[in-house]
Design an enzyme around this catalytic site. Structure first.
Site, PDB file in Angstrom:
ATOM      1  N   HIS A 182       0.846  -1.196   0.000  1.00  0.00           N
ATOM      2  CA  HIS A 182       0.000   0.000   0.000  1.00  0.00           C
ATOM      3  C   HIS A 182       0.880   1.244   0.000  1.00  0.00           C
ATOM      4  CE1 HIS A 182      -4.149   1.671   1.088  1.00  0.00           C
ATOM      5  NE2 HIS A 182      -3.360   2.744   0.983  1.00  0.00           N
TER       6      HIS A 182
ATOM      7  N   HIS B 193       1.120   5.054  -2.315  1.00  0.00           N
ATOM      8  CA  HIS B 193       0.551   5.900  -3.375  1.00  0.00           C
ATOM      9  C   HIS B 193       1.668   6.624  -4.111  1.00  0.00           C
ATOM     10  CE1 HIS B 193      -3.808   5.673  -2.374  1.00  0.00           C
ATOM     11  NE2 HIS B 193      -3.335   5.337  -1.180  1.00  0.00           N
TER      12      HIS B 193
ATOM     13  N   ASP C 266       1.589   9.274  -6.034  1.00  0.00           N
ATOM     14  CA  ASP C 266       1.533  10.727  -5.898  1.00  0.00           C
ATOM     15  C   ASP C 266       1.693  11.185  -4.458  1.00  0.00           C
ATOM     16  OD1 ASP C 266      -0.870   9.380  -5.582  1.00  0.00           O
ATOM     17  OD2 ASP C 266      -2.121  11.023  -6.246  1.00  0.00           O
TER      18      ASP C 266
ATOM     19  N   HIS D 213      -9.926   0.462  -0.372  1.00  0.00           N
ATOM     20  CA  HIS D 213      -9.780   1.270   0.837  1.00  0.00           C
ATOM     21  C   HIS D 213     -11.064   1.133   1.664  1.00  0.00           C
ATOM     22  CE1 HIS D 213      -6.404   3.336  -1.136  1.00  0.00           C
ATOM     23  NE2 HIS D 213      -6.156   3.946   0.007  1.00  0.00           N
TER      24      HIS D 213
ATOM     25  N   GLU E 251     -11.037   3.025   7.115  1.00  0.00           N
ATOM     26  CA  GLU E 251     -10.104   4.091   7.465  1.00  0.00           C
ATOM     27  C   GLU E 251     -10.891   5.307   7.960  1.00  0.00           C
ATOM     28  OE1 GLU E 251      -6.423   6.631   5.447  1.00  0.00           O
ATOM     29  OE2 GLU E 251      -8.072   5.921   4.191  1.00  0.00           O
TER      30      GLU E 251
END
Length: 354
Positions: free
Chosen positions: A19, A21, A23, A205, A208
């Site tokens: 996991h 990202h 960006d 996701h 969270e």
């Protein structure tokens, strides 16, 4: 005698990252240089150290919405093919330097089309960057890509189509990202049905910024193979009594992509001391440790491992288990997962433990 759990030793341990990202992991200097090259306005500073601190401080808000604001700058400088190649290449190199031997890095292609790139051009540029980065790192790392649909936007099917179209070019799966609360995973169920029909992998996701019901929808309606974060699964656990949803997640070996530092920053948990990683691990869940956003959270895989070692008293056997868990849950063919564990992970941890 086991090698002491020093930061240097932890950095040398083989790691599997599920996991992360794209960006959310740029180098501050790269953000500055790309902003100048493309004319992106509004950076709070052009000093790389100060900029890195700004991203970190912005993330330390306790709000997922505020946490996501920093992406306006990173995505803002990732709007042409050269920038995407560079960012992806540097990501692979940085992860390899941190001891990551396999990583699944995710991003939303639609975020890189503001200046005319097509979705396909964005995907192909990122894939080229990862291949260049792997080579520059001496092929000590392999990177698989997850393509994200933004859950607040329509058109998830377009991204699902890209996953299937580019799966022989290194795209290994699908995800939905963005604000979880108010945008359930069930908004576009046909996209998940299509992915299953095409034998494609996906994570979601969940758990969270929303509660256990979000996890229930992701697992039982959509068929998620893994859960991004999943920390609020504890809402279905009371003491040692595991509820039906939590038991299903555990017994089906649905991996939890936990990101301790990020989980505190976004308010998913109130503090690191209250993070459920040790509790869920003790109850037999397939726990994995991840970075989420290396720039925003000012973290690395080695740093996250060191954090859970210091806070929860984990040892080499625990770090090995988290790494094996991640390798087992990776969206790789079975023979590649077995080889990763047998030839890389197990020997690496055996050397450190002995």
């Amino acid at each position: 005698m086991p090698t002491p759990l020093s930061p240097e030793a932890i950095r040398s341990a083989p790691k599997v990252l599920l996991h992360d990202h794209l960006d959310g992991g740029l180098r501050p200097q790269t953000v500055i240089e790309l902003a100048e090259a493309c004319g992106h306005q509004g950076l709070p500073t052009t000093d790389p150290v100060a900029l890195g601190n700004w991203f970190r401080d912005n993330a330390n808000s306790g709000s997922l919405v505020r946490y996501l604001e920093g992406f306006a700058h990173t995505c803002g400088v990732m709007q042409d093919e050269a920038a995407l190649v560079r960012v992806a290449s540097e990501a692979a190199q940085d992860l390899a330097a941190d001891g990551v031997v396999y990583a699944e890095v995710r991003y939303a292609p639609e975020l890189f089309t503001e200046r005319g790139l097509t979705l396909e051009q964005a995907v192909e540029a990122v894939q080229e960057g990862f291949r260049q980065g792997e080579a520059a790192a001496g092929n000590r790392i392999k990177v698989g890509t997850l393509l994200c649909a933004m859950r607040q936007n329509d058109g998830w099917q377009r991204i699902a189509d890209l996953v299937v179209r580019y799966r022989d070019a290194g795209v290994v799966g699908f995800d939905i990202a963005g604000p979880e609360l108010g945008f359930p995973a069930t908004r576009e169920l046909p996209a998940f049905e299509y992915l299953r029909q095409q034998n494609a992998h996906f994570t979601i996701h969940a758990g969270e910024a929303d509660g256990a019901e979000s996890i229930w929808r992701a697992v039982q309606f959509c068929g998620a193979e893994r859960l991004g974060h999943g920390v609020r699964l504890t809402e279905d656990i009371e003491g040692d009594k595991v509820g039906h949803l939590a038991a299903y997640v555990r017994d089906r070996r649905i991996a939890l992509e936990m990101c301790p530092t990020s989980n505190v920053q976004t308010g998913a948990v109130a503090s690191l001391a209250e993070h459920p990683i040790k509790r869920l691990d003790a109850l037999g869940f397939r726990v994995t440790v991840n970075t989420d956003n290396r720039l925003m959270s000012d973290c690395s895989m080695s740093g996250e491992f060191a954090t859970v070692v210091e806070r929860f008293g984990f040892g080499w056997d625990d770090l090995r288990r988290f790494t094996v868990n991640a390798a087992k849950a990776a969206f790789l063919p079975l023979d590649e997962r077995r080889a990763l564990i047998r030839d890389v992970v197990e020997p690496g941890y055996a050397a450190l433990a002995e």
